[in-house]
Design an enzyme around this catalytic site. Structure first.
Site, mmCIF file in Angstrom:
data_model
loop_
_atom_site.group_PDB
_atom_site.id
_atom_site.type_symbol
_atom_site.label_atom_id
_atom_site.label_comp_id
_atom_site.label_asym_id
_atom_site.label_seq_id
_atom_site.Cartn_x
_atom_site.Cartn_y
_atom_site.Cartn_z
ATOM 1 N N ASP A 477 0.853 -1.189 0.000
ATOM 2 C CA ASP A 477 0.000 0.000 0.000
ATOM 3 C C ASP A 477 0.891 1.242 0.000
ATOM 4 O O ASP A 477 1.880 1.318 0.743
ATOM 5 C CB ASP A 477 -0.919 0.011 1.227
ATOM 6 N N ILE A 478 0.569 2.237 -0.852
ATOM 7 C CA ILE A 478 1.336 3.491 -0.897
ATOM 8 C C ILE A 478 0.909 4.357 0.299
ATOM 9 O O ILE A 478 -0.288 4.662 0.462
ATOM 10 C CB ILE A 478 1.085 4.227 -2.221
ATOM 11 N N GLU A 520 -4.667 2.255 -4.349
ATOM 12 C CA GLU A 520 -3.209 2.323 -4.268
ATOM 13 C C GLU A 520 -2.625 1.046 -3.681
ATOM 14 O O GLU A 520 -1.474 1.020 -3.243
ATOM 15 C CB GLU A 520 -2.780 3.531 -3.414
#
Length: 613
Positions: A477-478, A520
């Site tokens: 996950d960003i 994301e």
């Protein structure tokens, strides 16, 4: 003296006698005996004057008693003989009735239509087949005139069976057309024979109608076909006659010029060989087309192209070139034969065929303008054919020949057809690949989509279960991506997602599967790797992701960090869903503990740790 007239009287007497019963015969015999007795007494009295009538009647003279007994015996014998004759007549009558019944049954059940008419043309009897043939009932036939139920061209003419039989003919048989009551025609074989009474006198005619309507139709059709065939034969004969005349002229000319005939035969032989060759080429093209339609990958396609190119052009060489993704160069994808005088990689501007958009043959065009991608050779005869399908140029088909000065028109046609098959197959395969990528890949990042990831994970876990392998799931996950979008805008966010997708594709193994999970979030599935390698790969991705620094509107975007959760089959679950959930919990634990870190799932935490919303 016995004669025919006397015999007739006896027959009439016996016919009357056969109607009497035996008791009646005995009574008649007794009465006749008494009459004779009285007659005898009267003769003695009135002729011979021998006493009175009563005395003679009851005279007991021995001679008279014997005479009367003899008369009695004669009458008794006459009565017995008459009884036997009557019994035989009754038996004959019974047999006659049975024969008549059988004959009537045969008449009614005969396969042919039959009727009996008298000399006045009245129908006196007709069988069931006749009713079925005419479509009439017995009430509409019996007692009617013969021409009212089934008329024909012979009615009221000398050909009428009644007239002919009455004239003395014993049997008549001929084909005739008859009209039914409804006006429809039937064709029959009519057989007419006399119908006589017991005295041998003609009382009528028996007519037998054998329905040949269907046979007549077949005969008419055969006659029509025969006539047509005769016309065609006549025309063909005429044509053959004319051809024969021309042939005779040609033979006479051929005799004067046998050398020309020999050349003609050789030319015909070459033409037959050419036809056989063309048929073989068509068969190869059909086989190749079928195989190309079944291809799923470009590698398979190019192998099939090379194989059939060697069959179609065994003494020649060639290659297939395709545009690169950037369309600035062409690369060799398939080749056959030896000593190909063309570069493996070249620019589209180096080929006259691609520049002009049509076939280019060096021996037929200006020889000083050879293609730059072709190595110079004075004896080389080459052909460049653009591979075009659906308005798009896909690549180039290069063909070379060192033996022929000029390519024949048939060979150029075969090369053109061969290139069209290749272009269509490559176009279809590219279209299928595009559609497949659209179905399984994320359009923004180019990574596999979530559906493909879930199907692949279940399949790989099933395979790993059989082969005792490990499957690792790295969920990424960003960090603070919402803040990134709010700061730089969604377009910049899309650029960053593309860069992250490109980063993952570059930094995973060939057998690993990188997917966009959603938003994301990303997932990398590692198949057959050890637990240590899976963790090391996750750390590698986390550290090197900080080097992603794409440009947007002239400025470098801010570096990002990744939070990562790792789950392993079979340590953290037995299904794809449970492994993803374990990785998701580990990911949120990384976020909970401060982000920019890798967390490995623990079995005891997969059920108790609740990630933050």
């Amino acid at each position: 003296m016995y004669n025919k007239k006397k015999d007739n009287h006896i027959k009439r007497f016996l016919q009357k006698m056969k109607c009497l019963k035996n008791q009646e015969v005995i009574k008649i015999g007794i009465v006749m005996l008494l009459i004779l007795w009285l007659l005898e007494s009267a003769i003695h009295v009135f002729i011979f004057n021998e006493g009175s009538f009563i005395s003679n009647l009851f005279s007991l003279d021995l001679h008279e008693i014997w005479m009367r007994l003899l008369i009695l015996v004669i009458f008794i014998a006459f009565i017995c003989y008459t009884g036997k004759i009557i019994s035989k007549l009754k038996n004959a009558e019974t047999e006659s009735k049975e024969i008549q019944s059988e004959l009537l049954q045969i008449f009614n059940t005969a396969a042919d239509a039959m009727r009996i008419i008298d000399k006045e043309f009245n129908v006196i009897r007709a069988n069931d087949t006749f009713m079925a043939l005419t479509g009439l009932t017995k009430n509409e036939v019996i007692g009617k005139k013969c021409y009212e139920t089934l008329s024909g061209s012979a009615c009221h003419t000398p050909l009428c069976p009644v007239y002919q039989i009455s004239s003395g003919k014993q049997r008549i048989e001929y084909d005739i057309e008859k009209k039914k009551k409804d006006g429809s025609s039937i064709y029959c074989i009519l057989t007419a024979t006399p119908f006589l009474n017991t005295s041998g006198n003609l009382i009528g005619i028996v007519e037998d109608f054998r329905d040949i309507t269907e046979r007549k139709k077949v005969e008419e059709e055969l006659i029509k076909t025969r006539n047509e065939l005769e016309i065609k034969i006549e025309e063909k004969t005429k044509s053959l006659k004319e051809a024969n005349e021309r042939l005779e002229i040609e033979i006479s000319e051929g005799e004067r010029a046998s050398g020309q005939m020999h050349q003609l035969n050789e030319k015909l032989k070459l033409q037959l060989e050419e036809i056989e060759k063309r048929n073989q080429e068509i068969a190869f093209l059909g086989e190749m087309s079928t195989m190309l339609q079944s291809c799923l990958e470009f590698n398979e396609t190019f192998k099939i192209i090379s194989k059939y190119a060697e069959k179609l052009f065994p003494a020649d060489s060639g290659a297939i070139y395709l545009y690169s993704n950037s369309r600035n160069i062409l690369e060799e994808m398939s080749a056959w034969g030896k000593n190909i005088y063309s570069e493996n990689v070249f620019s589209p501007h180096d080929c006259w065929a691609l520049r002009r958009g049509q076939i280019y043959a060096n021996k037929e065009q200006f020889t000083e303008f050879n293609c730059k991608h072709v190595i110079q050779n004075d004896s080389l005869n080459y052909l460049c054919i653009p591979l075009m399908a659906q308005g798009e140029t896909l690549g180039l088909f290069y063909f070379q020949n060192l033996e022929e000065e000029l390519l024949s028109s048939s060979k150029k046609m075969l090369l053109n057809t061969f290139s069209e098959h290749i272009a269509m197959a490559l176009s279809n395969l590219r279209l299928r690949e595009v559609l497949r990528n659209q179905a399984i890949r994320d359009p923004l990042t180019g990574l596999f989509n979530r559906r493909y990831m879930e199907e692949t994970l279940e399949r790989e876990i099933s395979r790993a279960s059989r082969q005792k392998l490990i499957v690792g799931v790295i969920m990424i996950d960003i960090d603070h991506f919402k803040l990134f979008n709010d700061t730089y805008g969604h377009k910049a966010g899309d650029i960053m997602l593309k860069e992250v997708g490109r980063f993952l594709q570059t930094n995973v193994r060939k057998e690993d599967i990188a997917c966009r999970f959603g938003g994301e979030e990303f997932i990398v599935i590692m198949i057959g790797a050890s637990r240590e390698i899976i963790y090391q790969r996750a750390e590698f991705l986390r550290k090197n992701a900080k080097n992603i620094n794409p440009e947007y509107e002239g400025s470098v975007l801010k570096n990002i960090t990744l939070s990562i959760g790792v789950a392993i089959y079979p340590d953290h679950g037995e299904t794809g869903e449970s492994i993803i959930r374990a990785a998701d919990i580990a990911l949120y634990k990384s976020k909970h503990d401060g982000r920019d870190r890798v967390t490995i799932a623990h079995a005891e935490e997969t059920d108790i740790f609740n990630p933050p919303e």
